[in-house]
Scaffold this motif. Structure first.
Motif, short mmCIF file in Angstrom:
data_model
loop_
_atom_site.label_atom_id
_atom_site.label_comp_id
_atom_site.label_asym_id
_atom_site.label_seq_id
_atom_site.Cartn_x
_atom_site.Cartn_y
_atom_site.Cartn_z
N ALA A 90 42.27 47.83 40.23
CA ALA A 90 42.38 46.45 39.75
C ALA A 90 42.97 45.55 40.81
O ALA A 90 42.52 44.41 41.01
CB ALA A 90 43.24 46.42 38.48
N ALA A 91 43.99 46.04 41.53
CA ALA A 91 44.60 45.24 42.59
C ALA A 91 43.60 44.95 43.71
O ALA A 91 43.52 43.82 44.23
CB ALA A 91 45.83 45.96 43.15
N ALA A 92 42.83 45.97 44.10
CA ALA A 92 41.82 45.77 45.14
C ALA A 92 40.72 44.82 44.65
O ALA A 92 40.17 44.03 45.44
CB ALA A 92 41.22 47.12 45.55
N SER A 93 40.38 44.90 43.37
CA SER A 93 39.40 43.96 42.80
C SER A 93 39.91 42.53 42.88
O SER A 93 39.14 41.59 43.18
CB SER A 93 39.10 44.33 41.34
OG SER A 93 38.53 45.61 41.24
N ALA A 94 41.21 42.34 42.61
CA ALA A 94 41.79 41.01 42.72
C ALA A 94 41.71 40.50 44.15
O ALA A 94 41.38 39.33 44.41
CB ALA A 94 43.25 41.03 42.24
N ALA A 95 42.00 41.40 45.12
CA ALA A 95 41.91 41.01 46.53
C ALA A 95 40.49 40.65 46.90
O ALA A 95 40.25 39.69 47.65
CB ALA A 95 42.42 42.16 47.41
N ALA A 96 39.51 41.39 46.38
CA ALA A 96 38.11 41.06 46.66
C ALA A 96 37.72 39.74 46.02
O ALA A 96 36.99 38.93 46.60
CB ALA A 96 37.20 42.18 46.13
N GLY A 97 38.25 39.48 44.83
CA GLY A 97 37.89 38.26 44.12
C GLY A 97 38.42 36.99 44.76
O GLY A 97 37.87 35.91 44.54
N VAL A 98 39.50 37.11 45.54
CA VAL A 98 40.06 35.92 46.20
C VAL A 98 39.87 35.97 47.72
O VAL A 98 40.46 35.15 48.44
CB VAL A 98 41.56 35.77 45.87
CG1 VAL A 98 41.77 35.61 44.37
CG2 VAL A 98 42.38 36.95 46.40
N ALA A 99 39.04 36.91 48.19
CA ALA A 99 38.86 37.09 49.64
C ALA A 99 38.35 35.80 50.28
O ALA A 99 37.33 35.24 49.85
CB ALA A 99 37.88 38.23 49.91
N VAL A 166 31.39 31.21 35.66
CA VAL A 166 32.53 30.90 34.80
C VAL A 166 33.66 30.28 35.62
O VAL A 166 34.08 30.83 36.65
CB VAL A 166 33.04 32.19 34.11
CG1 VAL A 166 34.25 31.88 33.23
CG2 VAL A 166 31.92 32.80 33.27
N ALA A 167 34.13 29.11 35.21
CA ALA A 167 35.23 28.39 35.87
C ALA A 167 34.94 28.15 37.34
O ALA A 167 35.87 28.03 38.15
CB ALA A 167 36.55 29.16 35.71
N GLY A 168 33.64 28.09 37.69
CA GLY A 168 33.26 27.85 39.08
C GLY A 168 33.54 29.02 40.01
O GLY A 168 33.54 28.85 41.23
N LEU A 169 33.73 30.22 39.45
CA LEU A 169 34.08 31.38 40.27
C LEU A 169 32.86 31.98 40.96
O LEU A 169 32.99 32.66 41.98
CB LEU A 169 34.76 32.45 39.40
CG LEU A 169 36.15 32.09 38.86
CD1 LEU A 169 36.61 33.14 37.86
CD2 LEU A 169 37.13 31.97 40.02
N GLY A 170 31.67 31.79 40.41
CA GLY A 170 30.47 32.34 41.02
C GLY A 170 30.55 33.84 41.18
O GLY A 170 30.89 34.58 40.25
N SER A 173 33.57 36.38 40.16
CA SER A 173 33.80 36.90 38.81
C SER A 173 33.41 38.36 38.68
O SER A 173 33.94 39.07 37.82
CB SER A 173 33.03 36.06 37.79
OG SER A 173 31.63 36.12 38.04
N VAL A 174 32.50 38.89 39.54
CA VAL A 174 32.12 40.30 39.42
C VAL A 174 33.28 41.22 39.82
O VAL A 174 33.32 42.39 39.42
CB VAL A 174 30.87 40.63 40.28
CG1 VAL A 174 29.70 39.73 39.91
CG2 VAL A 174 31.16 40.56 41.76
N PHE A 175 34.23 40.69 40.59
CA PHE A 175 35.43 41.46 40.93
C PHE A 175 36.58 41.15 39.97
O PHE A 175 37.29 42.05 39.52
CB PHE A 175 35.86 41.15 42.36
CG PHE A 175 34.83 41.51 43.39
CD1 PHE A 175 34.55 42.83 43.67
CD2 PHE A 175 34.14 40.52 44.08
CE1 PHE A 175 33.59 43.17 44.62
CE2 PHE A 175 33.20 40.84 45.03
CZ PHE A 175 32.92 42.18 45.30
#
Length: 484
Positions: A90-99, A166-170, A173-175
């Motif tokens: 989950a932490a790595a997914s968060a890092a990918a989502g804000v990369a 969703v929320a302009g995340l494009g 959001s998959v991460f």
């Protein structure tokens, strides 16, 4: 699992869904990310090679870490490793989502792969160590069904998340969707999953872990990168070193076993005939069968040969996962009744479906090929589920209590190696037969027909291997084992 009062019963009912949701997330990942790659490339300005590493980097890190993850579960606690792995995922997914850039995203994907390698081997090992019969075989069946549903839902969910914006995340959001799911899994598993570990805590075989990782990298990286890059000299050189690395790794592991230490992969596992036979059969079914190599060549035929869109291609593949899910859920009961006849029948069904795909490619009009192939994919998926699900249960049952985690790691590594080897070999056949001077539809149909024929032959070899199992070999032949 142990039974108790109402609270204990509720926790028991939560344990399997928590484990399966973790598995579902791991299976889903490559599909949802692959669908999002065009959007990622456009937003971050990534090159083609960088986008490939966003998928291949995850897969390589995952494959290299599986055996170590399984052994750590045996040593430190399988529930603990599952929770740590899911939290890290989950932490790595968060890092990918804000990369903010491509390099950061690739780094996060590598971390995701290693976290998945710590988490996913624990699912099967926890099922083997803590679920009594017949619940254990049912749980393995639901595990297979979960894998099939991941294959079905992955492309659609990836497209939905990217398209919904969703929320302009494009594509992010998959991460980021992994964060609430990961929190749900961690909470439920912390409450419901019992701890289990090997009776004796041996020192971790660090040198063996390094040797095993280097050996896998020396095999997986060249065969995954070589075909895409025209086999530059370094891929050939590294691949040529693989036999020596494998021999050195096996020698070192046997030496540790003779000294009564704990090798990272105990060679004695393979002296159990049912374990060794099951691993070989699974390797062949994932190198051929209804698996990644078939998806690879069919994707080229449908998109490059017939001009299908990615969405249309995904719809053709959806029945494969559906058939696999349904057959996996029903396979345990059938295997308890009919024994090895079930995986033999499954292999025959897969071979027949692959032969049918070859015939469709060679003889059917182009306009009806996608529909016919989709129907055959349903059949192939069902056969693959009937063939592989009992073999997975058999491999887990053959492992001793103190090596359940490493057996699970070896099993999952085998599927990764089989997929990589099959994609490379069948891809070579496909492109060798492909005629650049012929019309696209005709050339790709001919290449698919030959590739499917080779896949059919290898599946036949898997059938012969399965036939060597004892007539009534059963995943349940060992006593129920609840670890210390």
């Amino acid at each position: 699992m142990e039974q108790g009062g109402a609270g204990t019963t509720v926790r028991n009912r939560l344990a399997l869904p928590a484990l399966l949701l973790g598995s579902f997330m791991g299976v889903l990942d490559p599909f949802v990310v692959t669908v999002a790659l065009p959007a990622i490339r456009s937003d971050l300005g990534a090159t083609a090679a960088q986008t490939q590493w966003m998928v291949a980097g995850y897969g390589t890190a995952y494959a290299v870490g599986l055996v170590v993850g399984g052994r750590l579960g045996d040593r430190c606690g399988r529930r603990r490793l599952f929770l740590v792995g899911m939290s890290a995922y989950a932490a790595a997914s968060a890092a990918a989502g804000v990369a903010p850039a491509t390099g950061a995203l690739i780094g996060a994907r590598l971390a995701q792969g290693l976290a998945a390698a710590a988490m996913l081997p624990q699912v099967l090992s926890i099922i083997r160590a803590t679920f009594p019969q017949p619940a254990r075989d049912r749980a393995v069946g639901w595990y297979g069904a979960t894998i099939g549903l991941g294959v079905v839902c992955g492309p659609a969910l990836g497209g939905l998340l990217v398209g919904a914006d969703v929320a302009g995340l494009g594509w992010r959001s998959v991460f980021l969707v992994n964060l609430p799911l990961g929190a749900l899994v961690v909470g439920a598993a912390a409450l419901a999953v019992p701890e289990s570990r090997a009776a004796e805590r041996h020192r971790l075989d660090l040198l063996g872990a390094v040797l095993g990782a280097v050996t896998l990298l020396a095999f997986l990286v060249p065969i995954s990168r070589g075909p895409e890059t025209g086999w530059p000299w370094w891929t050939v050189a590294v691949l040529a070193c693989s036999p020596a690395l494998i021999a050195g790794f096996l020698w070192y592991e046997r030496r540790l076993e003779r000294l009564r230490r704990a090798p990272i992969v105990p060679p004695g596992l393979f002296s159990e005939r049912r374990f060794a036979t099951g691993i070989v059969a699974i390797l062949l079914l994932y190198a051929a069968g209804a698996s990644a190599p078939l998806v690879f060549v069919l994707t080229h035929h449908l998109q490059d040969g017939l001009g299908a869109s990615p969405l249309q291609t995904g719809l053709v593949f959806a029945p494969l996962g559906l058939g696999f899910a349904v057959a996996s859920a029903t396979a345990p009961r059938s295997y308890r009744r009919f024994g090895r006849a079930v995986p033999i029948t499954g292999s025959c069904i897969v071979a027949a479906a692959l032969g049918g795909i070859a015939a469709v490619a060679a003889l059917a009009p182009v306009a009806v090929q996608p529909v016919l192939v989709a129907a055959l994919m349903l059949v192939a998926g069902a056969g693959q589920g009937l063939a592989t699900n009992p073999l997975v249960a058999l491999v887990l049952a053959a492992a001793p209590d103190d090596a359940v985690g490493v057996a699970s790691g070896v099993l999952l590594t085998t599927t990764q190696v089989g997929n990589s080897l099959g994609v490379t070999a069948i891809g070579a056949v496909f492109f060798a037969v492909l005629r650049p001077d012929a019309p696209a539809a005709t050339a790709h149909a001919q290449a698919l027909a030959w590739s499917s024929a080779v896949l059919t032959a290898v599946t036949g070899v898997a059938l012969v291997v399965i036939a060597t199992l004892e007539r009534r070999s059963s995943p349940s032949y060992l006593p129920n084992s609840c670890t210390q």
